[in-house]
Write an enzyme that holds these catalytic residues in place. Structure first.
Site, PDB file in Angstrom:
ATOM      1  N   GLY C  59       0.786  -1.229   0.000  1.00  0.00           N
ATOM      2  CA  GLY C  59       0.000   0.000   0.000  1.00  0.00           C
ATOM      3  C   GLY C  59       0.816   1.276   0.000  1.00  0.00           C
ATOM      4  O   GLY C  59       0.275   2.358  -0.212  1.00  0.00           O
ATOM      5  N   CYS C 269     -27.508  -9.368 -18.259  1.00  0.00           N
ATOM      6  CA  CYS C 269     -26.812  -9.115 -19.519  1.00  0.00           C
ATOM      7  C   CYS C 269     -27.682  -9.579 -20.673  1.00  0.00           C
ATOM      8  O   CYS C 269     -28.129 -10.735 -20.711  1.00  0.00           O
ATOM      9  CB  CYS C 269     -25.474  -9.854 -19.530  1.00  0.00           C
ATOM     10  N   CYS C 272     -25.761 -12.681 -22.576  1.00  0.00           N
ATOM     11  CA  CYS C 272     -25.558 -14.019 -22.007  1.00  0.00           C
ATOM     12  C   CYS C 272     -26.478 -14.288 -20.828  1.00  0.00           C
ATOM     13  O   CYS C 272     -26.491 -15.395 -20.306  1.00  0.00           O
ATOM     14  CB  CYS C 272     -24.107 -14.191 -21.559  1.00  0.00           C
ATOM     15  N   CYS C 300     -22.660  -7.502 -19.945  1.00  0.00           N
ATOM     16  CA  CYS C 300     -21.482  -7.791 -19.111  1.00  0.00           C
ATOM     17  C   CYS C 300     -20.350  -6.891 -19.549  1.00  0.00           C
ATOM     18  O   CYS C 300     -20.093  -6.719 -20.726  1.00  0.00           O
ATOM     19  CB  CYS C 300     -20.986  -9.221 -19.345  1.00  0.00           C
ATOM     20  N   CYS C 306     -18.060 -12.914 -20.839  1.00  0.00           N
ATOM     21  CA  CYS C 306     -19.407 -12.925 -21.411  1.00  0.00           C
ATOM     22  C   CYS C 306     -19.478 -13.886 -22.581  1.00  0.00           C
ATOM     23  O   CYS C 306     -20.446 -14.624 -22.747  1.00  0.00           O
ATOM     24  CB  CYS C 306     -19.782 -11.512 -21.840  1.00  0.00           C
TER      25      CYS C 306
END
Lengths: 276, 374, 342
Positions: C59, C269, C272, C300, C306
């Site tokens: 970090g 979606c 799909c 997606c 997808c």
């Protein structure tokens, strides 16, 4: 159990030579060293404080009272050399030599300073509530509802209208800003609060109300206080005991009533008699 | 069932590049040569070199040609090329008084040792469009000049040296390292030292440096300098000879140099002028002077105005950083935008369901319908 | 200040005995004049050293000398430098932008890597050794064998509350994040909830506050206790930071104002049928003569996943792994703490 015990505190701006202490002080009539030009803001200061005590420090400009107060509040005076011994209940060792993290923790939860100038003590872009909340959030409180409630409580305690809690602090009046500072100082239930010239910039009528509020809160919470002022009436109202400073030295100390009614040091006498 | 997506294979990118190239193609006109650009559009190539941080006039002219005149794009090409080059050596420090100046003015004094040399400048002429240039005019107006025999160039005493010898200029603290930093090799962290600031300013975008310098003069700053000297000329490039160890001059670079004194006294007991310095590749007087103002401004203890804040100045003055980040906004951002849409819709639906109650209720209890986290 | 050795010690540099020769060699040989993976070895070593330091201090933002690249600042130069410093000839490389392999920016970056590093490329997340991404973490679970490079525009989460880098570095050094907490408090005061959309501030290993880059909140939980290494690189700002595997990453929130991901209530979606992926809206004109009539559909965002889902709508996000109880973002089957109710 003494809350705070200070011995031989000293704050010097400059190179500090061997003549600094001897050539400055009340008798010398100056706080600037003749030899090296350093300013001895305060020196040879001893004092102690019990829990719940209120100690006043009076003096004129340049007396060293603000330097001493900031030292006791663990403020970092970057250009000054600091010496002496400061003992605090529950902490081992000299508080003037502690590490950054311990200093930060102490200043977040146990020792609060109310700065003379609002800009040093508050972030004017934050809301009033935000300024008070910051202390709690820095101390690790993570419940929004609890933080909110505590901040509202403090607003009520310090007599700020609660409906202003979400307004930007720069929209508050001077008196309200001072109250926010005091609320912020109280929010983590500290053991010690240092008030540095609490009446600066306030109208006389507002001064009285703010001081009355503080006196009430101080008695209810029994929080030890050091109040620094050039204004004797402020100290007379709030403090049990008083120190008088001149040119960086403490010239007199005792119960406030006694110091005010029967000053021993000639400087104190002048000071008392000068009050209009 | 159509699958909607934005696709752009390599072929499409190539097409876009070809369209861009088409804009530059001369068609039936004669193609601009690199020599023409360097010779007749010298200010463009100078600016590209100065912002690219690479002195190479013909490469700069090529970059300008490829970039169709866009100086920041040209500087980009030069910097990208520069980063692939091997670094053989570093020059010895050069004393600016070794410059062979073709132009030197000193506004601080009426007359100075060596004289005020106007050189090649249009500063004092009127800005009238010369329509005669449409058809071109190849004659050299100085051919008719009656010039004395060539001799060695005169030594021009540096005006600030005159002030220094009297002790009027504040000398900055000696740096506590032996070598100056190289900000092309180590990134700047703040607070930045003066050598880092000067390097970044020297490669800064002309517009940015000029604008910030202007802000200081305009009132957003304390620095109102008097220019001690502005020079344009050729500065020798010297290295240590690899065999003999002697210093030898290997080439010369054209530079613009500017020095200013600022009547901001550093100490009360011994008042001295503060000092600002500017240097750029090529001829670019407004950038050198702007750099001088910013150097002086950022050295002030207070940073009350943007031009005096070294962090602010260094963050925004680099042309490639600003150009890249601003133009990156053209990249697709629909993922984050979806996220933003989600936020505003949630807040609006919460506001509507609260039905006119103020949202700002202290200690309002939180009920989060979806409570998703780890 | 350490003395840096002069540039590359390799033999692949451009001819430099004269400008003409340089121009000539570049013209003729194209990329052949450049070192493997474009950057010289010295630069790659320096970038890798910065990455190691970043991994050692999760970090924490490590400054590095970001080199000029043939792509503009702001277009992923940090990510490219990170990727090119790590790629080797046996690696398979995937590049996505906004979740799509085919987007312009991703394609351009892939071209550069293909030409200069001679790597194989793929659009299949599960096949990639190294994934460079702008603003998304793929839907399919990443393993300990994979590395993720995220492109970062602004590396400091504290920039929202203070523009000064010097002041923020002090805050990071002292773990002093009070100002950010007040910012969140005032968010809740103003909007009733935390209003931050992406670049959501997170605590890494309970020590440093990190900007996870503009990934949606949906992707933030994937960083927590992940099996893979994530490198975050900013070219213009010249900072690198990292989330090593199995590191705690916690988005800042109040106990009673929890961190929430984006919501797609009752949407799926259109290609799909997925209801458990990050979706984006697509508006299309209805091909009628009705002026200005639009239809909004959802798709997606992770286009390669997808595509797989269109073949097999029941495909799980951890289909390529053998184990159960994978913790990976919202609505991954078997993930602890479940997902949203849709």
């Amino acid at each position: 159990m003494t809350l705070l015990e200070a011995t031989d505190l000293e704050v010097v701006y400059g190179s500090r030579c061997h003549e600094c202490l001897s050539s400055t002080g009340s008798r010398a009539g100056t706080n600037q060293c003749v030899n090296c030009g350093s300013v001895v803001a305060c020196a040879r200061a001893d004092l102690s404080l019990e829990p719940g005590d209120v100690l006043g420090i009076v003096g004129e400009s340049g007396s060293g009272k603000s330097s001493l107060a900031e030292l006791l509040a663990l403020e970092q005076a970057s250009e000054a050399t600091v010496r002496g011994d400061l003992q605090y209940a529950g902490y081992d060792g000299n508080l003037l030599e502690i590490d950054y993290q311990t200093r930060h923790d102490l200043r977040t939860s146990e020792i609060s300073l109310v700065h003379q100038h609002i800009r040093d003590g508050l972030n004017l872009e934050f809301t009033g509530g935000g300024n008070v909340a910051e202390k709690l959030l820095s101390a690790g409180h993570r419940s929004y509802a609890d933080v909110r409630e505590r901040v509202s409580d403090l607003f009520e305690e310090t007599e700020i209208p609660v409906d202003r809690i979400d307004d930007r602090t720069n929209t508050y009046s001077g008196g309200m800003q001072r109250r926010v500072q005091i609320a912020r100082a109280l929010v983590t239930n500290p053991d010690l609060i240092v008030l540095d010239e609490p009446t600066t910039g306030l109208d006389v009528s507002v001064q009285a109300r703010v001081l009355d509020m503080f006196r009430r809160v101080q008695r209810e919470e029994n929080v030890a206080t050091i109040v620094v002022s050039h204004d004797l009436s402020v100290v007379r109202l709030l403090a049990d005991r008083t120190l008088v400073m001149r040119h960086g030295r403490i010239v007199e100390s005792g119960l406030t009533d006694r110091v005010m009614e029967d000053p021993h040091h000639e400087y104190t006498q002048t000071l008392i008699n000068s009050v209009i | 069932m159509g699958y909607v997506a934005v696709t752009a294979g390599a072929e499409i990118i190539e097409r876009a590049e070809e369209l861009f190239e088409k804009q530059r193609v001369a068609g039936e006109d004669a193609d601009l040569t690199v020599e023409q650009i360097d010779g007749q559009l010298g200010r463009l190539t100078d600016q590209a070199m100065s912002e690219g941080g690479l002195y190479a006039p013909r490469l700069a002219a090529l970059a300008v040609k490829q970039a169709q005149g866009d100086t920041v794009e040209a500087a980009f090409l030069l910097r990208a090329y520069r980063s692939t080059l091997e670094r053989f050596d570093e020059t010895a420090p050069i004393d600016p008084s070794d410059m062979v100046a073709s132009r030197r003015v000193s506004p601080a004094f009426k007359d100075v040792p060596g004289g005020q040399i106007l050189g090649a400048t249009k500063d004092y002429t009127q800005r009238l469009l010369d329509f005669g240039l449409i058809d071109g005019d190849p004659t050299d107006p100085t051919e008719a000049w009656d010039l004395p025999e060539e001799g060695d160039p005169e030594e021009l005493t540096n005006v600030t040296e005159v002030l220094r010898s009297e002790g009027l200029l504040h000398e900055p603290d000696a740096p506590d390292v032996d070598q100056p930093a190289d900000t092309t090799r180590e990134s700047v962290t703040h607070p930045a030292d003066r050598d880092e600031i000067l390097q970044e300013l020297a490669r800064g975008e002309t517009g940015a440096v000029t604008a910030l310098g202007y802000s200081a003069l305009r009132g957003y700053g304390q620095v109102h300098p008097t220019l001690a000297e502005v020079r344009v000329g050729d500065l020798p490039v010297r290295i240590e000879h690899p065999y003999t160890g002697e210093e030898v001059t290997v080439t010369r670079t054209r530079v613009t140099e500017s020095e200013a004194v600022v009547p901001v006294y550093e100490k009360r007991e011994n008042p001295q002028f503060a000092f600002g310095y500017g240097l750029t590749f090529g001829r670019n007087e407004r950038k050198a002077i702007g750099m001088t103002i910013l150097d002086a401004s950022t050295q002030l203890e207070t940073a009350a105005e943007p031009a005096e804040n070294p962090e602010f100045v260094l963050d925004i003055v680099d042309g490639l950083d600003s150009f890249g980040f601003i133009e990156h906004l053209k990249l697709p951002h629909y993922v984050t935008f979806q996220s933003i849409l989600d936020r505003i819709r949630a807040i609006r639906s919460r506001a509507n369901s609260n039905d006119g109650h103020s949202e700002r209720q202290p200690a309002e209890s939180a009920t989060d319908p979806t409570g998703d986290n780890d | 200040m350490t003395e840096l050795p002069t540039s590359s010690d390799d033999t692949g540099s451009v001819a430099t005995d004269s400008v003409d020769a340089a121009l000539q060699s570049l013209d003729d040989e194209g990329m052949v004049g450049y070192n493997y993976a474009y950057l010289d070895e010295h630069t790659k070593r320096e970038v890798r050293r910065s990455m190691l330091k970043a991994v050692a201090i999760p970090g924490h933002q490590v400054p590095y000398a970001s080199r000029p690249m043939p792509l503009a600042r702001g277009w992923g130069t940090g990510g490219i430098q990170a990727s090119l410093s790590m790629l080797g000839p046996t690696d398979t490389f995937k590049v996505i932008d906004q979740g799509a392999d085919e987007s312009v920016n991703a394609t351009n970056i892939r071209r550069l890597a293909e030409t200069t590093a001679d790597v194989a490329t793929t659009t299949d997340t599960t096949e990639a050794d190294l994934i460079q991404s702008r603003h998304r973490i793929p839907e399919e679970v990443l393993t300990g064998e994979q590395r993720l490079v995220l492109q970062v525009p602004i590396p400091d989460a504290l920039r929202t509350v203070d523009a000064s880098d010097a002041a923020n570095r002090r805050r990071h050094g002292h773990r002093n994040y009070g100002k950010m907490w007040v910012h969140l408090y005032e968010n809740v005061v103003e909007y009733g909830e935390i209003q931050i959309a992406s670049r959501y501030p997170t605590m890494v290993a309970d020590r440093y506050l990190m900007d996870p880059s503009p990934i949606p909140r949906w992707d933030v939980p994937k960083l927590d206790d992940a099996d893979h290494l994530t490198i975050l690189a900013a070219g213009r700002e010249a900072r690198i930071y990292a989330v090593p595997p199995h590191t705690a990453v916690e988005p800042l929130a109040f106990e009673d104002r929890a961190f929430t991901v984006e919501r797609f209530p009752e949407k799926s979606c259109h290609a799909c049928g997925s209801t458990d992926t990050y979706l984006v809206e697509v508006s299309e004109e209805l091909g009628t003569d009705d002026a200005a009539s639009f239809e909004t559909r959802y798709a997606c965002n992770d286009s390669s996943f997808c595509e797989k889902r269109r073949e097999d709508p029941d495909l799980q996000k951890d289909h390529h792994l053998e184990r159960d109880e994978v913790q990976w973002g919202p609505m991954t089957a078997d993930a602890d703490a479940g997902g949203e109710s849709s």
